[in-house]
Design a protein around this motif. Structure first.
Motif, mmCIF file in Angstrom:
data_model
loop_
_atom_site.group_PDB
_atom_site.id
_atom_site.type_symbol
_atom_site.label_atom_id
_atom_site.label_comp_id
_atom_site.label_asym_id
_atom_site.label_seq_id
_atom_site.Cartn_x
_atom_site.Cartn_y
_atom_site.Cartn_z
ATOM 1 N N ILE A 185 47.337 17.804 13.095
ATOM 2 C CA ILE A 185 46.039 17.966 12.220
ATOM 3 C C ILE A 185 45.626 19.612 12.322
ATOM 4 C CG2 ILE A 185 43.460 17.424 12.631
ATOM 5 C CD1 ILE A 185 44.385 14.873 14.310
ATOM 6 N N MET A 186 45.816 20.359 13.160
ATOM 7 C CA MET A 186 45.317 21.704 13.137
ATOM 8 C C MET A 186 46.394 22.613 12.585
ATOM 9 S SD MET A 186 42.358 21.432 14.369
ATOM 10 C CE MET A 186 42.120 23.145 14.097
ATOM 11 N N GLY A 187 47.533 21.873 12.169
ATOM 12 C CA GLY A 187 48.529 22.854 11.410
ATOM 13 C C GLY A 187 49.408 23.645 12.245
ATOM 14 N N LEU A 188 49.561 23.190 13.492
ATOM 15 C CA LEU A 188 50.238 24.218 14.816
ATOM 16 C C LEU A 188 51.793 23.590 14.690
ATOM 17 C CD1 LEU A 188 47.498 24.338 17.341
ATOM 18 C CD2 LEU A 188 48.134 26.023 15.590
ATOM 19 N N VAL A 189 52.100 22.353 14.238
ATOM 20 C CA VAL A 189 53.411 22.038 14.091
ATOM 21 C C VAL A 189 53.689 21.184 12.716
ATOM 22 C CG1 VAL A 189 53.620 21.583 16.674
ATOM 23 C CG2 VAL A 189 52.856 19.649 14.857
ATOM 24 N N LYS A 190 54.679 21.268 12.118
ATOM 25 C CA LYS A 190 54.973 20.792 10.819
ATOM 26 C C LYS A 190 55.098 19.398 10.730
ATOM 27 C CE LYS A 190 57.147 24.970 8.915
ATOM 28 N NZ LYS A 190 58.471 25.493 8.139
ATOM 29 N N VAL A 191 54.590 18.828 9.636
ATOM 30 C CA VAL A 191 54.618 17.415 9.436
ATOM 31 C C VAL A 191 55.843 17.041 8.501
ATOM 32 C CG1 VAL A 191 53.557 15.684 8.207
ATOM 33 C CG2 VAL A 191 52.282 16.970 9.721
ATOM 34 N N LYS A 192 56.596 16.212 8.827
ATOM 35 C CA LYS A 192 57.780 15.818 7.683
ATOM 36 C C LYS A 192 57.253 14.832 6.581
ATOM 37 C CE LYS A 192 62.183 15.144 6.950
ATOM 38 N NZ LYS A 192 63.154 16.014 6.667
ATOM 39 N N SER A 193 56.412 14.020 6.855
ATOM 40 C CA SER A 193 55.957 13.134 5.425
ATOM 41 C C SER A 193 54.389 12.544 6.067
ATOM 42 C CB SER A 193 56.905 12.183 5.013
ATOM 43 O OG SER A 193 57.014 11.313 6.320
ATOM 44 N N GLY A 194 53.864 12.160 4.782
ATOM 45 C CA GLY A 194 52.483 11.636 5.007
ATOM 46 C C GLY A 194 51.495 12.597 4.755
ATOM 47 N N ASP A 195 50.104 12.071 5.049
ATOM 48 C CA ASP A 195 49.189 12.918 5.022
ATOM 49 C C ASP A 195 48.056 13.044 5.850
ATOM 50 O OD1 ASP A 195 47.836 14.819 3.310
ATOM 51 O OD2 ASP A 195 47.405 13.502 1.622
ATOM 52 N N ILE A 196 47.185 14.078 5.903
ATOM 53 C CA ILE A 196 46.075 14.015 6.889
ATOM 54 C C ILE A 196 44.978 14.455 5.908
ATOM 55 C CG2 ILE A 196 45.169 15.158 8.782
ATOM 56 C CD1 ILE A 196 47.843 15.729 9.842
ATOM 57 N N LYS A 197 43.797 13.738 6.042
ATOM 58 C CA LYS A 197 42.863 14.081 4.701
ATOM 59 C C LYS A 197 41.575 14.263 5.855
ATOM 60 C CE LYS A 197 44.538 12.179 0.389
ATOM 61 N NZ LYS A 197 44.374 11.281 -0.707
ATOM 62 N N MET A 198 40.610 15.549 5.487
ATOM 63 C CA MET A 198 39.433 15.413 5.890
ATOM 64 C C MET A 198 38.505 15.233 4.830
ATOM 65 S SD MET A 198 37.723 16.551 8.522
ATOM 66 C CE MET A 198 36.272 17.549 9.091
#
Length: 231
Positions: free
Chosen positions: A47-60
């Motif tokens: 959520i905080m961008g401290l580790v990379k996401v492989k796929s999917g999404d996080i929306k605020m």
């Protein structure tokens, strides 16, 4: 408030989060639970961008956080209290709090007075180095630092870990007040069941990187506790 959609994350070859879907509703305190190593802290770091996401999404709201660098995410209204507090031990209490000031509006870059109302000890120790504070005082400082950015969403990773009982109770009261009286949405990782029941409105349980249960905190029953939470 926060929508996590089909989220996958890897550490090397290890698949840590599996097609994770989760909703953090506005105005509620959601407690994220699960045994050690199931992906709770990893999710917060995603959520905080401290580790990379492989796929999917996080929306605020309608904004995809994945399009933003870690430095930009607090500007979306997110305050973050990491596990272990991670204050700056060689900086004073005041300097630790001032770290978040550039996130605030240009005409309002001062430490909000309400933080000292919540945590009077921080005002008393304003010129003490962060590393000289007790564990409980450092946790109060970490929460205060997160509040400086004027968040809409407050994320806390095990805020009671290693804290003396009287401060645990105080932190619980403050989380409830921030949620109920100030309208902050809260996402909280917590292992202690009494604390979770005290502060939480809702719960989500992770197991092996997947959400396996969610609901109102009163629905956290003995079967779920035995299956997913007890060691």
């Amino acid at each position: 408030m926060l929508e996590i959609q089909s989220l996958n994350q890897f550490y090397g070859e290890s698949h840590t989060l599996w097609d994770l879907d989760m909703t953090i509703p506005e105005g509620k305190c959601t407690v994220l639970m699960g045994r050690n190593g199931v992906g709770k802290t990893t999710l917060l770091q995603c959520i905080m961008g401290l580790v990379k996401v492989k796929s999917g999404d996080i929306k605020m709201g309608s904004q995809s956080l994945l399009k933003l660098d870690a430095e930009e995410r607090p500007r979306q209204g997110i305050g973050y209290v990491p596990q272990g507090r991670q204050i700056f031990p060689m900086l004073t209490v005041q300097e630790n709090l001032e770290v978040g000031l550039p996130i605030r509006e240009k005409g309002d870059r001062k430490i909000p007075e309400f933080i000292f109302d919540l945590f009077p000890v921080l005002k008393e120790m304003l010129h003490r180095r962060g590393g000289d504070l007790s564990g409980g005082q450092q946790q109060q400082l970490a929460i205060g630092r997160a509040l400086v950015v004027n968040p809409q969403l407050l994320i806390l990773d095990e805020p009671t870990e290693g804290i003396q009982p009287n401060i645990v109770q105080e932190i619980g009261d403050i989380i409830r007040m921030l949620n109920e009286k100030m309208g902050l949405t809260v996402l909280l990782v917590e292992q202690k069941l009494p604390f979770a029941r005290k502060v939480g409105d809702r719960f989500c349980i992770l197991d092996r990187g997947r959400q396996v249960a969610e609901g109102e905190i009163d629905e956290l029953n003995e079967q779920l506790i035995k299956e997913y939470l007890t060691v």
